[in-house]
Scaffold this active site. Sequence first.
Site: not given
Ligand SMILES: NC(=O)c1ccc[n+]([C@@H]2O[C@H](COP(=O)([O-])OP(=O)(O)OC[C@H]3O[C@@H](n4cnc5c(N)ncnc54)[C@H](O)[C@@H]3O)[C@@H](O)[C@H]2O)c1
Length: 255
Positions: A37, A63, A142, A155, A159, A90
């Site tokens: 992360d 990153d 997504s 976004y 995706k 993820n």
């Molecule tokens: N929550 C939703 O409703 C939803 C819906 C569809 C898709 N998603 C996808 O699910 C995945 C997880 O999302 P989430 O909802 O758990 O979000 P979240 O914000 O809880 O977690 C995302 C994590 O990614 C990390 N991150 C961001 N940029 C980064 C980088 N450059 N390098 C390394 N780490 C990085 C952040 O620090 C965070 O810990 C994502 O790909 C998101 O697009 C989420």
Amino acid sequence: MKRFEHKTIVVTGGGGGIGGATCLRFGKEGARVAVFDLNLEAAEKVAAQIRADGGVAQALKCDITDRASVDAAVAATEAQLGPIDVLVNNAGWDVFKPFTKTEPAQWDKLIAVNLTGALHMHHAVLPGMASRKAGRIVNIASDAARVGSSGEAVYAACKGGLVSFSKTVAREHARHGITVNVVCPGPTDTALFAEYKEGAGNPEKLMEAFTRSIPLGRIGQPGDLPGAILFFASEDAAFVTGQVLSVSGGLTMNG
Ligand SMILES: NC(=O)c1ccc[n+]([C@@H]2O[C@H](COP(=O)([O-])OP(=O)(O)OC[C@H]3O[C@@H](n4cnc5c(N)ncnc54)[C@H](O)[C@@H]3O)[C@@H](O)[C@H]2O)c1
């Protein structure tokens, strides 16, 4: 014997909502978990919880938009936990605005995190998997990739790109015994979703609308996702590649 015993797993964004729940489940199922992360503190918390539950885990600052950072984290993982058997891409990020209100600088960041980051990870990990003739990759896209989503145009484009990239890499690497599949969450209660609700202006109304339109009657919780992710990562999915599965309470139903 647990399902992922002796397996080394990398989860990017492992400090977040869905990533954290996925890391914890892999830990419970015997894996050695590398929690990648940008937010090292969040990754450390998840790794510490896995260790407290008796598992093996390492937090790594990474990153995904920076190739040197990806290469360093992958090398450190392989040195500490062994060759990578499973990669879960993820990590993700979004800004919630109608497309015409966004700026090119935001597109660059969205593309860097949601598309280029996953490309860096694949590029760093695939050669090792190919040489070992084994590997599992699970990409988190997504439902926005499948049906679009207002306020998330760039976004959704990333995706959607990740879905077609996954299918192509699945074809290129099938002969190496590597599978690549995609899980598409729907609205899921995480920090990212909280930002989405705020961006939409009327969080209560949005929640009502989602709850009404999701056939199973609620938005997702992070713990709803690991089942599908671990299935694609497991031996049970050995003959499944290039597939896309929505985990969204039936919000979208694709043939
Ligand atoms: N929550 C939703 O409703 C939803 C819906 C569809 C898709 N998603 C996808 O699910 C995945 C997880 O999302 P989430 O909802 O758990 O979000 P979240 O914000 O809880 O977690 C995302 C994590 O990614 C990390 N991150 C961001 N940029 C980064 C980088 N450059 N390098 C390394 N780490 C990085 C952040 O620090 C965070 O810990 C994502 O790909 C998101 O697009 C989420």
